[in-house]
Design an enzyme around this catalytic site. Structure first.
Site, PDB file in Angstrom:
ATOM      1  N   CYS A  25      -9.337  66.259   3.710  1.00  0.00           N
ATOM      2  CA  CYS A  25      -9.644  65.325   2.630  1.00  0.00           C
ATOM      3  C   CYS A  25      -8.417  64.440   2.433  1.00  0.00           C
ATOM      4  O   CYS A  25      -7.620  64.270   3.357  1.00  0.00           O
ATOM      5  CB  CYS A  25     -10.030  66.076   1.350  1.00  0.00           C
ATOM      6  SG  CYS A  25      -8.725  67.133   0.719  1.00  0.00           S
ATOM      7  N   ALA A  26      -8.227  63.886   1.243  1.00  0.00           N
ATOM      8  CA  ALA A  26      -7.125  62.949   1.030  1.00  0.00           C
ATOM      9  C   ALA A  26      -5.763  63.601   1.157  1.00  0.00           C
ATOM     10  O   ALA A  26      -4.796  62.967   1.583  1.00  0.00           O
ATOM     11  CB  ALA A  26      -7.253  62.297  -0.352  1.00  0.00           C
TER      12      ALA A  26
END
Length: 468
Positions: free
Chosen positions: A30-31
């Protein structure tokens, strides 16, 4: 060492710490985090992985082993892992694999909310920013600097701004149904069409019915039907049911008739059940949930803000914050304002303050190298590196951050601050408060940050804790 070789070494160290390539089922990111599904959690060397260069912490949740590297860095580590022949997969597939190892129904439901609502958040973020900008450029004080008044603004200009700010919420069921069909294995195009049917111009709009401009359609003498503009929960349930029904029908009909019968029956059955049963029932549930949350947040003397600000980052740790997107979205639809965002921002800044205090007090270079960028990441709205890489690791800083969040949340409600959008917080979140709320918003963020920093500096971190 070149940058490429540096990340190759990090990838190899990660694989080693995980117990070898054979222990890795699949991987995504993810980020900020590298997410992995593993065969055997017990053979992983957490301490070794935590000491890998650029790693900011690890934790295991929802069937996934997650290593925090931070924004940008995680992408490079991910690519290096792929170069080491680690199997990569999509986040949706990764979570499906993880669910086979983690059968907790509650956790699966939280993942479902996240999978459905997170992809539509960018549209709502943009809408919130448009609202903030429109509020700024139409302020009489600003217009006066140019010798103008609100009456001088072109109606065509206001119409364009209205299109920018209202479209996402008017067609929200379309976005929700599309995302639900995508997550649950249906045909996304059918989800879009079903969502459009829920907001069909042939139906009286939910807003006109609420304002008594139009009467709802009446079926069987007691079932009231109107459009579902701005509704979240009914669209979510209808989208999930439609996707599951489509898959079941597809398995049952002959292959030669699939193209004709599957979409026909899916849309017919889902729309009828949606309009006559699911929609009316879950709309009432939606109203009750929003009323309950709003009542808590509006408790007198800032008590609601104090409570929510104190538990906000605990909610992030458990992953429940994705489910709360539904509440924020519905607040924005109904009132155009979001009471949750400023409280969340104060609690996020508080975790940044605690992490910064750890970085300044620590003598260990590794601790400093994690704490400083983690604090900056939190100030930009991403708290996982600060929480898992610094504050929870040492215990007390996380608690001091919760206290700072509670104090900041208290003042957020005392000042009655409300955002024009959602999902951007802390420093970027200032863009949601351009309608004369920017000063009190900055104040509550600074209060949360300062309280957590001071408490951590005085009571929350000692070097001997860090060097054990």
């Amino acid at each position: 060492m070149s940058l490429e070789k540096e990340y190759v070494k990090i990838a190899r160290d990660v694989i080693k710490g995980l117990g070898g390539e054979d222990n890795i089922i699949s991987m995504a990111h993810c980020a900020t985090r590298l997410r992995l599904v593993v065969k055997d959690r017990d053979i992983i060397d957490d301490e070794f992985i935590e000491n890998i260069d650029k790693a900011k912490g690890v934790f295991f949740t929802s069937g996934q082993y997650q290593i925090i590297f931070g924004t940008g860095t995680v992408n490079k580590v991910y690519e290096a892992m792929i170069g080491q022949n680690v199997s990569a997969t999509s986040k949706a597939e990764l979570k499906e694999q993880a669910s086979t190892q983690d059968d907790n129904f509650f956790k699966r439901m939280i993942r479902v909310f996240g999978d459905v609502f997170v992809p539509i958040i960018p549209a709502l973020v943009a809408t919130g920013l448009f609202m903030g900008v429109r509020g700024l450029v139409t302020q009489p004080a600003l217009l006066q600097l140019f010798g103008l008044t609100p009456d001088d603004i072109s109606q065509n200009f206001l119409l364009i701004t209205q299109i920018l700010t209202d479209t996402a919420f008017a067609f929200l069921p379309v976005l929700v149904c599309w995302s639900a069909f995508r997550v649950f294995g249906g045909t996304p195009l059918l989800g879009i069409l079903l969502g459009l049917m829920l907001v069909s111009p042939s139906l009286p709009t939910s807003w006109d019915v609420a304002q008594k401009v139009q009467d709802p359609l009446l079926f069987f003498g007691f079932i009231k039907i109107a459009g579902y503009q701005g509704s979240v929960l009914p669209a979510f349930i209808i989208g999930v049911m439609g996707a599951m029904l489509e898959k079941r029908i597809r398995k049952s009909v002959p292959e030669a008739l699939d193209l004709i019968l599957t979409p026909f029956l899916t849309l017919l059955v889902t729309l009828v059940l949606g309009l006559f049963v699911i929609g009316p029932v879950f709309h009432e549930v939606e109203v009750l949930i929003l009323a309950a949350v709003t009542a808590i947040l509006k408790l007198p003397y800032g008590i609601g803000g104090f409570i929510y600000g104190g538990i906000n980052q605990l909610i992030v740790v458990t992953g429940l914050h994705h489910a709360l997107n539904l509440i924020e979205i519905q607040m924005l639809v109904d009132t155009g304002r979001n009471m949750v965002n400023p409280i969340s921002s104060a609690s996020i800044c508080a975790q940044a303050g605690a992490a910064l205090a750890v970085g300044l007090k620590a003598r260990n270079v590794k601790t400093k190298s994690i704490a400083y960028p983690s604090a900056m990441s939190a100030l930009l709205g991403i708290t996982e590196p600060a929480i898992f890489g610094v504050n929870i690791r040492y215990g007390k800083p996380f608690m001091m951050g919760l206290i700072g969040g509670a104090v900041g949340g208290f003042f957020a409600r005392i000042f009655n601050i409300q955002a024009t959008g959602m999902s951007i917080t802390a420093i970027p979140g200032m863009l949601l408060y351009l309608n004369k709320q920017i000063i009190p918003y900055i104040a509550v963020c600074l209060i949360g940050f300062a309280v957590a920093f001071a408490l951590t500096w005085l009571f929350g971190f000692k070097e001997k804790t860090e060097t054990k």
